[in-house]
Design a protein around this motif. Sequence first.
Motif, PDB file in Angstrom:
ATOM      1  N   LYS A 301       2.392  -0.338  11.082  1.00 13.07           N
ATOM      2  CA  LYS A 301       2.262  -1.661  10.478  1.00 13.07           C
ATOM      3  C   LYS A 301       2.712  -2.702  11.496  1.00 13.07           C
ATOM      4  O   LYS A 301       3.606  -2.449  12.291  1.00 13.07           O
ATOM      5  CB  LYS A 301       3.170  -1.714   9.235  1.00 13.07           C
ATOM      6  N   ILE A 302       2.050  -3.854  11.467  1.00 11.71           N
ATOM      7  CA  ILE A 302       2.518  -4.975  12.285  1.00 11.71           C
ATOM      8  C   ILE A 302       2.990  -6.049  11.316  1.00 11.71           C
ATOM      9  O   ILE A 302       2.249  -6.428  10.415  1.00 11.71           O
ATOM     10  CB  ILE A 302       1.394  -5.548  13.174  1.00 11.71           C
ATOM     11  N   ILE A 303       4.216  -6.488  11.469  1.00 10.42           N
ATOM     12  CA  ILE A 303       4.731  -7.483  10.531  1.00 10.42           C
ATOM     13  C   ILE A 303       5.165  -8.745  11.266  1.00 10.42           C
ATOM     14  O   ILE A 303       5.205  -8.787  12.499  1.00 10.42           O
ATOM     15  CB  ILE A 303       5.893  -6.940   9.669  1.00 10.42           C
TER      16      ILE A 303
ATOM     17  N   PRO B  14      -1.769  -5.681   0.162  1.00 12.05           N
ATOM     18  CA  PRO B  14      -0.564  -5.182   0.853  1.00 12.05           C
ATOM     19  C   PRO B  14      -0.863  -4.642   2.253  1.00 12.05           C
ATOM     20  O   PRO B  14       0.014  -4.578   3.097  1.00 12.05           O
ATOM     21  CB  PRO B  14      -0.045  -4.082  -0.073  1.00 12.05           C
ATOM     22  N   GLU B  15      -2.105  -4.253   2.477  1.00 15.64           N
ATOM     23  CA  GLU B  15      -2.466  -3.773   3.817  1.00 15.64           C
ATOM     24  C   GLU B  15      -2.435  -4.928   4.819  1.00 15.64           C
ATOM     25  O   GLU B  15      -2.142  -4.747   5.983  1.00 15.64           O
ATOM     26  CB  GLU B  15      -3.888  -3.198   3.819  1.00 15.64           C
ATOM     27  N   VAL B  18       1.874  -9.491   5.925  1.00 16.96           N
ATOM     28  CA  VAL B  18       2.866  -9.150   6.945  1.00 16.96           C
ATOM     29  C   VAL B  18       4.255  -9.692   6.604  1.00 16.96           C
ATOM     30  O   VAL B  18       5.198  -9.589   7.383  1.00 16.96           O
ATOM     31  CB  VAL B  18       2.443  -9.667   8.340  1.00 16.96           C
ATOM     32  N   ARG B  46       9.531  -8.175   0.804  1.00 21.11           N
ATOM     33  CA  ARG B  46       9.560  -7.121   1.824  1.00 21.11           C
ATOM     34  C   ARG B  46      10.553  -6.069   1.354  1.00 21.11           C
ATOM     35  O   ARG B  46      11.757  -6.276   1.377  1.00 21.11           O
ATOM     36  CB  ARG B  46       9.970  -7.683   3.179  1.00 21.11           C
ATOM     37  N   VAL B  47      10.020  -4.953   0.910  1.00 21.70           N
ATOM     38  CA  VAL B  47      10.896  -3.886   0.422  1.00 21.70           C
ATOM     39  C   VAL B  47      11.521  -3.173   1.615  1.00 21.70           C
ATOM     40  O   VAL B  47      12.706  -2.878   1.652  1.00 21.70           O
ATOM     41  CB  VAL B  47      10.108  -2.893  -0.456  1.00 21.70           C
ATOM     42  N   GLN B  49      10.321  -2.452   6.165  1.00 17.80           N
ATOM     43  CA  GLN B  49       9.473  -3.023   7.210  1.00 17.80           C
ATOM     44  C   GLN B  49       7.980  -2.786   6.972  1.00 17.80           C
ATOM     45  O   GLN B  49       7.157  -3.577   7.397  1.00 17.80           O
ATOM     46  CB  GLN B  49       9.873  -2.478   8.586  1.00 17.80           C
ATOM     47  N   VAL B  50       7.643  -1.701   6.316  1.00 20.26           N
ATOM     48  CA  VAL B  50       6.214  -1.424   6.158  1.00 20.26           C
ATOM     49  C   VAL B  50       5.656  -1.835   4.793  1.00 20.26           C
ATOM     50  O   VAL B  50       4.452  -1.861   4.609  1.00 20.26           O
ATOM     51  CB  VAL B  50       5.876   0.064   6.441  1.00 20.26           C
ATOM     52  N   ASN B  52       5.150  -4.762   2.452  1.00 24.51           N
ATOM     53  CA  ASN B  52       5.195  -6.209   2.279  1.00 24.51           C
ATOM     54  C   ASN B  52       4.118  -6.642   1.304  1.00 24.51           C
ATOM     55  O   ASN B  52       2.982  -6.191   1.390  1.00 24.51           O
ATOM     56  CB  ASN B  52       4.891  -6.914   3.607  1.00 24.51           C
TER      57      ASN B  52
END
Lengths: 652, 163
Positions: A301-303, B14-15, B18, B46-47, B49-50, B52
Amino acid sequence: MLIYFFTAYTPKFVGGTGLLGYAGKVLHVNLTTASSHVKKLDEATAKKYIGGIGLGMKLYWSNSKVGVDPLSSENPFVLAVGPISGTMFPTGGSGHAFVSKSPVTNLLGTSVSRGTFGAEFKRAGYDAVVITGKAEKPSYLWIDDDSIQILDASALWGKSPEEVEDAIRVEIGDFYVRVASIGVAGENLSKIACIVNDRTRVAGRTGLGAVMGSKNLKAIAVRGTMDVSVSKPDEFFSLVKDFHERMKGPAVQKYRTMGSTENLVHLNDMFCVPTRNYNDSHFQLAENIGSSVINERFVVKIIGCNSCAMRCEHEVLVREGIYKDTLTRIEYDSLWAFGPNLGVDRLDVIIKAIERCTYYGLDTQSVGGVIGFIMDCHGKGLLKNNSAAVLLEELGFVPYFGNADVIIPLIEHMAVREGIGDILADGVKVAAEKLGSDGDDVDAFGSLAQHVKGLEATGYDLRCLKTTALSVAVSFRGADHSRSGAFMLDLSGKVDRLKAEVGRGKLVEELEDIYNLIDSFIICKNAKGTLYKDVEDLAKLYSAVTGKEITSEELKLAGQRIETLARLINIREGLTRKDDTLPWKVLNQPITDNNCPTKGQIVTQEELNLMLDDYYTARGWTLKGTPTKKTLQQLELHELKNITITTKKEEG
Amino acid sequence: MVSVHNRKFISADPEKCVGCQICEYACSYSKEKVFNPIKSRIRAVRVNQVANMAVTCRLCEEPACVAACPRNALSQSKENGSILIDKDKCNGCGWCIEACDYGAMMLHPETKTVYTCDLCKDKTEGPQCVKWCPEEALTIVTSDVLAQKARLSAIKKLFNEKP
Ligand code: SF4
Ligand code: SF4
Ligand code: SF4
């Protein structure tokens, strides 16, 4: 007749008086007396030092005594945000800066991190907090708008920043509390300890985590609920729109797509990746750990940070093997530190190493530097008949270059200062001194310790990037390529990277000034490419937010002022021209690789001297590197009297 | 009353999301002329890092918030299905907040009455969060279209095609 009833309410907003953008308030917290008070930030100071590192330095200067021990209660610790923090300007919401005296350089230490913490702090109604003293027991500072509390952190001691963040949220009962915390390394006063916020964002360099540790300050938790407004919304929004567009464009495409790890391939192609602790400048195995492998096999994932429209944070996950399920963030600097720097091409180990550093609160670049150093010592046969040899043997470690198995255990030992870890936990300079004094060969160890002013070198081979070399030599916080980004000049071919010539001083000076502004506003350095007009863009932004017109010239002057203030602080702490130097190998060990077009390259002391003279002159400093009285006057820094006196003597 | 099939609401993918919180800034500014996430009708969560995702009102059929209000302060717009709040009747008791499964109903820090997404009905250019989201993670859609999209991407995944 109709009667209207109004519910009386007053919105709370940041910077209700004075300049918009600024909160107009500096919080002072004394941990010894467990007391706090608020001082006004006046308009003149705000405009002069902007915010972030600039304001942080000014507050550090005004609240510190000369020569304090960085790890004593006397050393003030400053957290500052900038005038656009908390607004919607892309990347403007994300940053915060720490400023203090660094335990690893014994000079000025600054470190900027991103995420969401800075914006929250701004909404609590402050531009900065100056923390002094030392708490009686492990504590954390809880800033809840105007309520300031110092709370017990005994139960958090020993925990990782991520665990601390979760625990504080539960304790306070608010999921949106933002936390900046140290790990075990900071508690153990490791001089290369960092400060972590938002789980993966790190104020890494200059060991400021240890400063927090020395104050028994485990964390700073913030909740800010006040409004942030801008002075000229139309202008502001048209800038935001413009920058959203720019962020979709080519200027920052690298960050949006492959990420900063893409640097590795480019740098490697140009033979400027310091490899195996500067023994080589090219890593043959780079392809195995290149950004394409990272993105294909590890990125999940990029955040993005708060307000950022170009998100760049690449989250990587190890999917198999002993480090399965390790999740962290990867950037070029950490990749380099545990990859080429150690001769290692195992991404699972590199990722685990980064994750462990974040867990324990250690700076990845410094840790990589230290491990590279010990591997080099081993390779040069220096680890015989001394305490390090015994300690390593006890653990069954053979720290040769490329031995990925030693990395994680070494990090763990450093974090808790166990055995060999205690020797290494304070960075390469201290490690070399400890090992040197133990045996007979101080110089042999010293020559393998790649640092400037005590801070470990980073992933750019300075022997063949000479503008960068100058920038790193004069960087106020020690070896660091990101004080000016001069590497862009060298790499893009705008200058001859193998040549040290007059003119580089001016180039570095100008870039430093812009970087100072970027770190003071605060916006993200990764977004530098979107500032098509550099200072001009920043000037527009400043006036749209604050309502005060500022010219590009005034801003440039502020950038210069910040650099010269940093210099003054460092001079006050004992810095002289001879500290503006380079890692030993950069000055003494030419690139040897036969396949390398830069073979034989080195930065000679003569070359460095030439560039230093040039740089000091560009800055309006004497050839000893001291700001002249005239320069101080131009920059309106003459109020900083004690330094002016020294300058006078020198000039006379 | 607009049929549930035609009711469009703000949905986040959600995909794509960010977690940048720009939608919060856009919403709070367009509604209240300030930057303040706690005044935003949409919230980025944001639960870790991945994970969101931004959340706001789903304009449910037979909305739980409306049913929960003991003072009849809430009703559903016949026109677009958004939740209408009678500020004079609302006393901030929070029953609706508890009733909403998505946390889309919120207590305003100053007025002490509740508020939620109104689909930017006062804006000619439509929802501001959608307009500003840099990732195009937000759309204003009906459940039917969402279902179509979900089906498509599931099947594409199955056949290893790029979504
Ligand atoms: S560019 Fe990356 S580091 Fe900078 S603000 Fe955006 S997401 Fe954060
Ligand atoms: S603006 Fe878009 S990407 Fe950013 S948090 Fe909101 S929905 Fe997610
Ligand atoms: S549609 Fe408008 S009111 Fe609703 S969340 Fe988006 S910006 Fe806010």
